[in-house]
Design a protein around this motif. Structure first.
Motif, PDB file in Angstrom:
ATOM      1  N   ASN A  56       0.838  -1.189   0.000  1.00 49.28           N
ATOM      2  CA  ASN A  56       0.000   0.000   0.000  1.00 49.28           C
ATOM      3  C   ASN A  56       0.877   1.244   0.000  1.00 49.28           C
ATOM      4  O   ASN A  56       1.795   1.351   0.810  1.00 49.28           O
ATOM      5  CB  ASN A  56      -0.908  -0.023   1.235  1.00 49.28           C
ATOM      6  N   GLN A  58       0.454   5.409   0.292  1.00 47.63           N
ATOM      7  CA  GLN A  58      -0.493   6.478   0.592  1.00 47.63           C
ATOM      8  C   GLN A  58       0.084   7.786   0.064  1.00 47.63           C
ATOM      9  O   GLN A  58       1.196   8.181   0.435  1.00 47.63           O
ATOM     10  CB  GLN A  58      -0.742   6.581   2.097  1.00 47.63           C
ATOM     11  N   TRP A  60      -0.283  11.870  -0.308  1.00 50.41           N
ATOM     12  CA  TRP A  60      -0.859  12.965   0.461  1.00 50.41           C
ATOM     13  C   TRP A  60      -0.290  14.269  -0.051  1.00 50.41           C
ATOM     14  O   TRP A  60       0.881  14.342  -0.446  1.00 50.41           O
ATOM     15  CB  TRP A  60      -0.502  12.773   1.935  1.00 50.41           C
ATOM     16  N   GLU A  95      -3.578   4.674  -2.025  1.00 47.76           N
ATOM     17  CA  GLU A  95      -4.625   5.453  -1.363  1.00 47.76           C
ATOM     18  C   GLU A  95      -4.375   6.923  -1.666  1.00 47.76           C
ATOM     19  O   GLU A  95      -3.239   7.397  -1.613  1.00 47.76           O
ATOM     20  CB  GLU A  95      -4.571   5.270   0.151  1.00 47.76           C
ATOM     21  N   TYR A  96      -5.469   7.636  -1.960  1.00 47.80           N
ATOM     22  CA  TYR A  96      -5.353   9.070  -2.206  1.00 47.80           C
ATOM     23  C   TYR A  96      -6.622   9.739  -1.713  1.00 47.80           C
ATOM     24  O   TYR A  96      -7.730   9.225  -1.914  1.00 47.80           O
ATOM     25  CB  TYR A  96      -5.137   9.354  -3.703  1.00 47.80           C
ATOM     26  N   GLN A  97      -6.469  10.888  -1.089  1.00 52.65           N
ATOM     27  CA  GLN A  97      -7.592  11.607  -0.487  1.00 52.65           C
ATOM     28  C   GLN A  97      -8.375  12.387  -1.522  1.00 52.65           C
ATOM     29  O   GLN A  97      -7.835  13.270  -2.180  1.00 52.65           O
ATOM     30  CB  GLN A  97      -7.070  12.571   0.584  1.00 52.65           C
ATOM     31  N   THR A 100     -13.295  11.255   0.128  1.00 51.31           N
ATOM     32  CA  THR A 100     -12.927  10.286   1.154  1.00 51.31           C
ATOM     33  C   THR A 100     -11.673   9.587   0.641  1.00 51.31           C
ATOM     34  O   THR A 100     -11.211   9.890  -0.457  1.00 51.31           O
ATOM     35  CB  THR A 100     -14.089   9.285   1.411  1.00 51.31           C
ATOM     36  N   ILE A 101     -11.123   8.690   1.412  1.00 49.55           N
ATOM     37  CA  ILE A 101      -9.920   8.012   0.943  1.00 49.55           C
ATOM     38  C   ILE A 101     -10.303   7.077  -0.198  1.00 49.55           C
ATOM     39  O   ILE A 101     -11.133   6.192  -0.033  1.00 49.55           O
ATOM     40  CB  ILE A 101      -9.241   7.218   2.076  1.00 49.55           C
ATOM     41  N   LYS A 103      -9.179   4.207  -3.017  1.00 51.19           N
ATOM     42  CA  LYS A 103      -8.185   3.149  -3.226  1.00 51.19           C
ATOM     43  C   LYS A 103      -8.136   2.838  -4.708  1.00 51.19           C
ATOM     44  O   LYS A 103      -9.169   2.649  -5.340  1.00 51.19           O
ATOM     45  CB  LYS A 103      -8.561   1.894  -2.440  1.00 51.19           C
TER      46      LYS A 103
END
Length: 156
Positions: A56, A58, A60, A95-97, A100-101, A103
């Protein structure tokens, strides 16, 4: 995309860009705040116990507009994560905002890393009662076997 694939691509890139499914790019001042191994142990609706393991990432973004993650830095983060977390050559989920998050799966078009949409699915269609898709029939292909709406046919 597997971990080995992103590592080989990072070795030849000068810059990193991630593109969302709608075509827009993740702002270039993004951070990769996490690289991790996720183990998912679950039971599907048909009663089969399953185990999945993925890598995973993430992504941001903050107000750090001067920050740019270079390919060699991300490569070193990935290699450190592999060594410390004992990560094999697994598929990558990002994962990217957004609202909401979100996927995403990961792909590459020769220039940008593509965040591609993920879909849910029933893993036990044969065990949980999901009917197989019915064949599509064109009405024009159906042969009329009786004249039901002719005068004196009794249908009206």
């Amino acid at each position: 995309m597997k971990l080995s694939e992103i590592k080989s691509k990072l070795k030849v890139l000068d810059t990193i860009a991630f593109q969302l499914p709608n075509g827009t790019l993740v702002p270039s001042h993004f951070h990769v705040t996490e690289v991790g191994k996720i183990n998912k142990h679950f039971i599907d609706c048909g009663g089969t116990v399953r185990h999945e393991e993925i890598v995973n990432f993430q992504l941001w973004e903050a107000n750090d507009y001067d920050h740019r993650l270079h390919p060699e830095k991300l490569l070193s983060i990935i290699e450190l994560s592999q060594n410390v977390l004992n990560i094999d050559d697994l598929e990558i989920e990002v994962e990217y905002q957004g609202d909401t998050i979100g996927k995403y799966n990961l792909d590459f078009d020769g220039k940008n890393f593509l965040l591609t949409s993920k879909q849910t699915n029933c893993l036990a269609k044969d065990n949980c009662g999901i009917p197989k898709e019915k064949p599509r029939v064109r009405l024009s292909d159906l042969q009329q076997t009786s004249a039901c709406c002719e005068p004196s046919s009794g249908c009206c």
